[in-house]
Design a protein around this motif. Structure first.
Motif, PDB file in Angstrom:
ATOM      1  N   UNK A   1      -8.295  39.908 -29.493  1.00 41.46           N
ATOM      2  CA  UNK A   1      -9.371  38.980 -29.817  1.00 41.46           C
ATOM      3  C   UNK A   1      -9.183  37.619 -29.187  1.00 41.46           C
ATOM      4  N   UNK A   2      -7.989  37.034 -29.325  1.00 41.26           N
ATOM      5  CA  UNK A   2      -7.716  35.727 -28.731  1.00 41.26           C
ATOM      6  C   UNK A   2      -7.790  35.762 -27.217  1.00 41.26           C
ATOM      7  N   UNK A   3      -7.282  36.841 -26.607  1.00 39.78           N
ATOM      8  CA  UNK A   3      -7.329  36.974 -25.149  1.00 39.78           C
ATOM      9  C   UNK A   3      -8.770  37.032 -24.654  1.00 39.78           C
TER      10      UNK A   3
ATOM     11  N   UNK B   1      -0.155  36.227 -26.446  1.00 38.63           N
ATOM     12  CA  UNK B   1       0.287  37.539 -26.911  1.00 38.63           C
ATOM     13  C   UNK B   1       1.156  38.191 -25.850  1.00 38.63           C
ATOM     14  N   UNK B   2       2.396  38.474 -26.176  1.00 35.82           N
ATOM     15  CA  UNK B   2       3.307  39.205 -25.292  1.00 35.82           C
ATOM     16  C   UNK B   2       4.004  40.267 -26.138  1.00 35.82           C
TER      17      UNK B   2
ATOM     18  N   UNK C   1       7.785  28.830 -31.197  1.00 34.99           N
ATOM     19  CA  UNK C   1       6.349  28.598 -31.049  1.00 34.99           C
ATOM     20  C   UNK C   1       5.712  29.532 -30.023  1.00 34.99           C
ATOM     21  N   UNK C   2       6.440  29.850 -28.941  1.00 32.36           N
ATOM     22  CA  UNK C   2       5.848  30.673 -27.901  1.00 32.36           C
ATOM     23  C   UNK C   2       5.649  32.125 -28.347  1.00 32.36           C
ATOM     24  N   UNK C   3       6.224  32.518 -29.495  1.00 35.44           N
ATOM     25  CA  UNK C   3       6.050  33.872 -30.010  1.00 35.44           C
ATOM     26  C   UNK C   3       5.095  33.936 -31.205  1.00 35.44           C
ATOM     27  N   UNK C   4       4.522  32.791 -31.583  1.00 31.48           N
ATOM     28  CA  UNK C   4       3.674  32.768 -32.774  1.00 31.48           C
ATOM     29  C   UNK C   4       2.443  33.653 -32.624  1.00 31.48           C
ATOM     30  N   UNK C   5       1.783  33.598 -31.469  1.00 30.50           N
ATOM     31  CA  UNK C   5       0.600  34.414 -31.266  1.00 30.50           C
ATOM     32  C   UNK C   5       0.904  35.891 -31.410  1.00 30.50           C
TER      33      UNK C   5
END
Length: 471
Positions: A102-104, A257-258, A386-390
Motif C-alpha cells: 500500500x505505501x509503495x 519496505x524491505x 528507524x529504517x526498519x519501521x516500515x
C-alpha cells in the motif's frame, strides 16, 4: 510570526526552515489571502481536517455491515455461521499482501492524491458488488465484493495517515491522528445502531424481508462510501492547490519496505507480533458474531443486541486519545499491555461463564481494546531501528490480517458445531496466548535491559544520553 509557524507545521520541514515567500494569492497580487483560503493558516487546515476525517468514514461504516445485519444475512442468504464469517475473511485476505504494497503504491506508482481516489473507488465498487450479490441471491458474489472492498479499505487508511503527515506534521499531529481514529470508530458505531432500522424500513417498503431487502439496505449503506469518495476528490483538489500556492512537494508515506529486514527482527518484536495476533483475533471476530450471542444468551432484542455490540467502538472513540496521552506521559508500555490483555480475558470469561449484565464486560472490553492499541503499537519503534519501521509495521499488519482471516472462518465453524460457550472458551485461549507472550516480553525486556517498560522520564533521559545533540 504565527503564520510562519503554521506554514512550517504544514510543510513539515525537518530542518525547521520555512521559505520567506508569502503564499501566492490566486485572486491577484497585492490582495491579502483570507484565512479560510490560505493553505498555510489554521482555518484552512481545519477545513482540510474535516474532509480528512470523513475520508475513511464510509470504509469503517461498511466494514461491519455484516455484524450489524448478522441475523438478516444468515437468514436471507441461507447461510451457516462459518459461511457468514467468510465475509470478514475475504476482506482480510488481500491485506495479507497489501500491507506491504500500500505505501509503495502511494509513494511510487499513483501518488497520494490519485492513490487515495483509486482506493476510495475500490471501496465503493466493493460495496456495490456486495449489494448486487445480495440482490441476486449469490453469496459468492458478496465474497468477491468483500475482497474488492478489502483491497481499498486498509490502503485508504494508509493514505489518510499520509495526508495527516503532509498537512499537520508538528505539534498538532497526535491530535489529528486521535480525531481520525475517533471518526473511524464513529462510523462503526453508527453502522451498528442504524443498519437494522434501515433493513426493517426497506423490508416494509418491498413487502417482506429477504435477500432483496438485504441488497437494497447494503446499497444504501454504500452511499457513505460515495460520500468518502467525494471527500477524496475534494482533498485531492485542496492538496494540489496548496502545492501550487506554497511551492511544496507532497511527502510520501515514509514506509520503506524491505522484506530482507525480517531475518534481522529481534525476539521482542516477534513477541509483540504474537500479542497482536492473539489479542485482535479475540476481538474483531467476536464483534462480528456478537449480535446473535446477546440475543440468544441474554434474551436481548435485536436493537439492544446491536447497541451493546457497538459498545467497544463507542468507548474507543473518546478513550483512545485520552489513553494515548496517558501512556505517553507515564510510559511503562508492557505493564499497560499486560493490564489490557488481562482485562480482555476477564471480559471474555464474564461473557462465557456468568449471566452478569453484559454491559459490564463489554465496557471493560472497550477500555482494554483502546488501551492496548495505545500501548502496543508504539513499542515497535522501541525495538527496531528507524529504517526498519516500515517493514516491521507492514509485517505486523500482514500477520494480523492473516490471523483474522483464518480465525474468522474457524470461529464460524466452532459456533456451528459447538455453540457460543465453546467459542468463548476458544477466544479466552487466544487471549491467554497473548498474555503468555506479554509475560515473556516483560522478562526478555528486563534481561536485555530494553526500554519497553521504562517510565516516560527515564526513556527521555536515555534518548538524551544516546543523542546529546538532539532537541
Amino acid at each position: 510570526m504565527s503564520d510562519t509557524e503554521e506554514q512550517q507545521h504544514l510543510l513539515g520541514d525537518e530542518d525547521g526552515e520555512v521559505s520567506s515567500m508569502r503564499p501566492k494569492n490566486e485572486s491577484g497580487p497585492g490582495r491579502p489571502m483570507s484565512a479560510l483560503a490560505d493553505p498555510s493558516r489554521l482555518p484552512h487546515r481545519i477545513i482540510v481536517l474535516v474532509f480528512m476525517c470523513f475520508l475513511g468514514f464510509g470504509s469503517y461504516f461498511c466494514y461491519d455491515n455484516p455484524a450489524a445485519l448478522q441475523t438478516q444475512v444468515i437468514q436471507d442468504m441461507d447461510l451457516n455461521t462459518s459461511m457468514f464469517m467468510q465475509l470478514y475473511a475475504w476482506y482480510s485476505w488481500p491485506n495479507v499482501v497489501l500491507c506491504f504494497l500500500g505505501g509503495f503504491l502511494l509513494d511510487r506508482v499513483f501518488g497520494i492524491r490519485a492513490g487515495t481516489i483509486i482506493f476510495s473507488l475500490f471501496v465503493c465498487a466493493g460495496q456495490v458488488i456486495v449489494a448486487i450479490g445480495a440482490l441476486s441471491n449469490k453469496f459468492w458474489l458478496m465474497n468477491v465484493g468483500r475482497f474488492v472492498f478489502g483491497i481499498g479499505g486498509e490502503s485508504l487508511a494508509v493514505a489518510q495517515n499520509t495526508y495527516a503527515v503532509n498537512w499537520f506534521k508538528g505539534k498538532e499531529l497526535n491530535l489529528v491522528f486521535g480525531l481520525q481514529l475517533s471518526m473511524a470508530r464513529l462510523g462503526s458505531t453508527v453502522n451498528m445502531n442504524i443498519m437494522g432500522w434501515v433493513y426493517n424500513r426497506v423490508a416494509a417498503l418491498v413487502g417482506s424481508p429477504g435477500h432483496t431487502a438485504l441488497g437494497v439496505s447494503l446499497m444504501i449503506a454504500g452511499a457513505t462510501c460515495v460520500f468518502s469518495l467525494s471527500c477524496a476528490l475534494v482533498l485531492g483538489f485542496l492538496d494540489k492547490r496548496a502545492e501550487r500556492i506554497l511551492n511544496k512537494e507532497s511527502r510520501g508515506t515514509g514506509e520503506v519496505i524491505k522484506l530482507t529486514d525480517v531475518k534481522d527482527f529481534p525476539f521482542p518484536l516477534w513477541l509483540i507480533f504474537f500479542i497482536c495476533v492473539g489479542y485482535y483475533v479475540a476481538v474483531f471476530p467476536f464483534i462480528g458474531l456478537g449480535q446473535v450471542f446477546f440475543i440468544e444468551k441474554f434474551n436481548f432484542s435485536p436493537a439492544e443486541a446491536r447497541a451493546i455490540n457497538s459498545v467497544v467502538y463507542i468507548i474507543s472513540a473518546p478513550a483512545s486519545p485520552v489513553l494515548g496521552f496517558m501512556v505517553d506521559k507515564i510510559g511503562r508500555n508492557i505493564i499497560w499491555v499486560m493490564c489490557a490483555v488481562t482485562a480482555t480475558l476477564m471480559a471474555h470469561m464474564m461473557l462465557a461463564f456468568t449471566f452478569w449484565n453484559p454491559w459490564i464486560a463489554m465496557s471493560l472490553l472497550g477500555v482494554s481494546y483502546s488501551l492496548l492499541a495505545c500501548a502496543l503499537w508504539p513499542m515497535v519503534a522501541f525495538v527496531v531501528p528507524e529504517h526498519q519501521l516500515g517493514t516491521a509495521y507492514g509485517f505486523m499488519q500482514s500477520i494480523q490480517n492473516l490471523g483474522l482471516a483464518l480465525i474468522s472462518m474457524g470461529a464460524g465453524s466452532i459456533l456451528d458445531v459447538k455453540g457460543y460457550l465453546f467459542l468463548e472458551v476458544f477466544f479466552c485461549a487466544c487471549v491467554c496466548i497473548a498474555l503468555i507472550a506479554v509475560v515473556m516480553l516483560y522478562f526478555v525486556n528486563h534481561l536485555q535491559g530494553g526500554e519497553l517498560n521504562l517510565s516516560a522520564s527515564a526513556r527521555a533521559e536515555l534518548h538524551k544520553a544516546s543523542n546529546p545533540d538532539s532537541e
